[in-house]
Design a protein around this motif. Sequence first.
Motif, PDB file in Angstrom:
ATOM      1  N   LEU A   1      20.297 -22.667  30.168  1.00  0.00           N
ATOM      2  CA  LEU A   1      20.324 -21.204  30.282  1.00  0.00           C
ATOM      3  C   LEU A   1      18.916 -20.614  30.331  1.00  0.00           C
ATOM      4  O   LEU A   1      18.642 -19.703  31.120  1.00  0.00           O
ATOM      5  CB  LEU A   1      21.116 -20.593  29.127  1.00  0.00           C
ATOM      6  N   GLU A   2      18.015 -21.138  29.492  1.00  0.00           N
ATOM      7  CA  GLU A   2      16.630 -20.650  29.513  1.00  0.00           C
ATOM      8  C   GLU A   2      15.959 -21.002  30.840  1.00  0.00           C
ATOM      9  O   GLU A   2      15.213 -20.197  31.397  1.00  0.00           O
ATOM     10  CB  GLU A   2      15.832 -21.236  28.342  1.00  0.00           C
ATOM     11  N   GLY A   3      16.206 -22.210  31.345  1.00  0.00           N
ATOM     12  CA  GLY A   3      15.656 -22.613  32.639  1.00  0.00           C
ATOM     13  C   GLY A   3      16.179 -21.736  33.762  1.00  0.00           C
ATOM     14  O   GLY A   3      15.435 -21.356  34.676  1.00  0.00           O
ATOM     15  N   THR A   4      17.449 -21.396  33.684  1.00  0.00           N
ATOM     16  CA  THR A   4      18.045 -20.513  34.680  1.00  0.00           C
ATOM     17  C   THR A   4      17.410 -19.129  34.619  1.00  0.00           C
ATOM     18  O   THR A   4      17.127 -18.525  35.659  1.00  0.00           O
ATOM     19  CB  THR A   4      19.571 -20.407  34.463  1.00  0.00           C
ATOM     20  N   ASP A   5      17.180 -18.618  33.410  1.00  0.00           N
ATOM     21  CA  ASP A   5      16.510 -17.320  33.260  1.00  0.00           C
ATOM     22  C   ASP A   5      15.118 -17.341  33.889  1.00  0.00           C
ATOM     23  O   ASP A   5      14.719 -16.389  34.565  1.00  0.00           O
ATOM     24  CB  ASP A   5      16.391 -16.929  31.785  1.00  0.00           C
ATOM     25  N   ILE A   6      14.389 -18.417  33.670  1.00  0.00           N
ATOM     26  CA  ILE A   6      13.045 -18.537  34.244  1.00  0.00           C
ATOM     27  C   ILE A   6      13.108 -18.540  35.767  1.00  0.00           C
ATOM     28  O   ILE A   6      12.339 -17.842  36.439  1.00  0.00           O
ATOM     29  CB  ILE A   6      12.330 -19.801  33.707  1.00  0.00           C
ATOM     30  N   LEU A   7      14.047 -19.303  36.333  1.00  0.00           N
ATOM     31  CA  LEU A   7      14.191 -19.347  37.790  1.00  0.00           C
ATOM     32  C   LEU A   7      14.589 -17.986  38.356  1.00  0.00           C
ATOM     33  O   LEU A   7      14.094 -17.574  39.416  1.00  0.00           O
ATOM     34  CB  LEU A   7      15.218 -20.410  38.197  1.00  0.00           C
ATOM     35  N   LEU A   8      15.469 -17.274  37.656  1.00  0.00           N
ATOM     36  CA  LEU A   8      15.880 -15.952  38.127  1.00  0.00           C
ATOM     37  C   LEU A   8      14.737 -14.941  38.050  1.00  0.00           C
ATOM     38  O   LEU A   8      14.610 -14.076  38.919  1.00  0.00           O
ATOM     39  CB  LEU A   8      17.095 -15.460  37.334  1.00  0.00           C
ATOM     40  N   VAL A   9      13.878 -15.065  37.039  1.00  0.00           N
ATOM     41  CA  VAL A   9      12.706 -14.181  36.953  1.00  0.00           C
ATOM     42  C   VAL A   9      11.719 -14.495  38.078  1.00  0.00           C
ATOM     43  O   VAL A   9      11.159 -13.578  38.692  1.00  0.00           O
ATOM     44  CB  VAL A   9      12.036 -14.279  35.565  1.00  0.00           C
ATOM     45  N   ILE A  10      11.524 -15.769  38.374  1.00  0.00           N
ATOM     46  CA  ILE A  10      10.647 -16.155  39.490  1.00  0.00           C
ATOM     47  C   ILE A  10      11.200 -15.596  40.800  1.00  0.00           C
ATOM     48  O   ILE A  10      10.448 -15.072  41.639  1.00  0.00           O
ATOM     49  CB  ILE A  10      10.483 -17.689  39.548  1.00  0.00           C
ATOM     50  N   PHE A  11      12.518 -15.671  40.964  1.00  0.00           N
ATOM     51  CA  PHE A  11      13.159 -15.116  42.156  1.00  0.00           C
ATOM     52  C   PHE A  11      12.971 -13.594  42.203  1.00  0.00           C
ATOM     53  O   PHE A  11      12.714 -13.014  43.266  1.00  0.00           O
ATOM     54  CB  PHE A  11      14.638 -15.494  42.168  1.00  0.00           C
ATOM     55  N   ALA A  12      13.060 -12.925  41.058  1.00  0.00           N
ATOM     56  CA  ALA A  12      12.851 -11.476  41.001  1.00  0.00           C
ATOM     57  C   ALA A  12      11.421 -11.117  41.393  1.00  0.00           C
ATOM     58  O   ALA A  12      11.197 -10.122  42.095  1.00  0.00           O
ATOM     59  CB  ALA A  12      13.175 -10.947  39.602  1.00  0.00           C
ATOM     60  N   ILE A  13      10.457 -11.927  40.969  1.00  0.00           N
ATOM     61  CA  ILE A  13       9.061 -11.692  41.353  1.00  0.00           C
ATOM     62  C   ILE A  13       8.901 -11.838  42.863  1.00  0.00           C
ATOM     63  O   ILE A  13       8.211 -11.049  43.507  1.00  0.00           O
ATOM     64  CB  ILE A  13       8.117 -12.675  40.621  1.00  0.00           C
ATOM     65  N   TYR A  14       9.563 -12.839  43.418  1.00  0.00           N
ATOM     66  CA  TYR A  14       9.508 -13.053  44.870  1.00  0.00           C
ATOM     67  C   TYR A  14      10.100 -11.850  45.609  1.00  0.00           C
ATOM     68  O   TYR A  14       9.526 -11.366  46.591  1.00  0.00           O
ATOM     69  CB  TYR A  14      10.244 -14.338  45.234  1.00  0.00           C
TER      70      TYR A  14
END
Length: 185
Positions: free
Chosen positions: A8-21
């Motif tokens: 879940l934490e890894g998924t949150d990190i990936l979603l934040v990276i996607f939001a930055i993109y």
Amino acid sequence: MLLNKVVLEGTDILLVIFAIYLFSCYFDIFFTRRKKRILAGIGYMVFVIWQFVLSSVSILPVYINISITIIVTFISVMFIYEGGKWNKCVFTLAFNAIWMMIETLSGYVLSIYCMQFINFQIYEILGSVISKLLFLILIFSLKRVFSSNGITEFSAKYSVMLILIPIGSIYVMNEIFLFSYKINS
């Protein structure tokens, strides 16, 4: 349990990276980045921190979350990009309004078709991924339209219309889905 939390934490990190993109792709259409990397770094850090706060803490009322999100996005844009404050404000409001419209739509569609099949955590992640993918498609479409026509700023009249269209769409979608819920209940 620990593996589930790590995923879940890894998924949150990936979603934040996607939001930055998404953030960068959208605002790169209309503005040029500042040459000072320190200011850009501060702007991205502010945006990233708020994205993590949103994904982990939801104790604030929705309208306060939306207000803070708009302010944080505007502050980030002010640090990262060059351009007029009015245009930054308009495109920030449009960015958040369009994203909210897409999240509302994907949330309603998921709640209608998928709620009974998946648990709540997967439902939230799936909704976030779907809304971000739809937003990415929209950003690529906007980039194609605005880049080919050379449009980088609007007059005040068109700026207000640009903001009101997604906000009005959110209201109409909400009313339609609430009406259909009342009929089907």
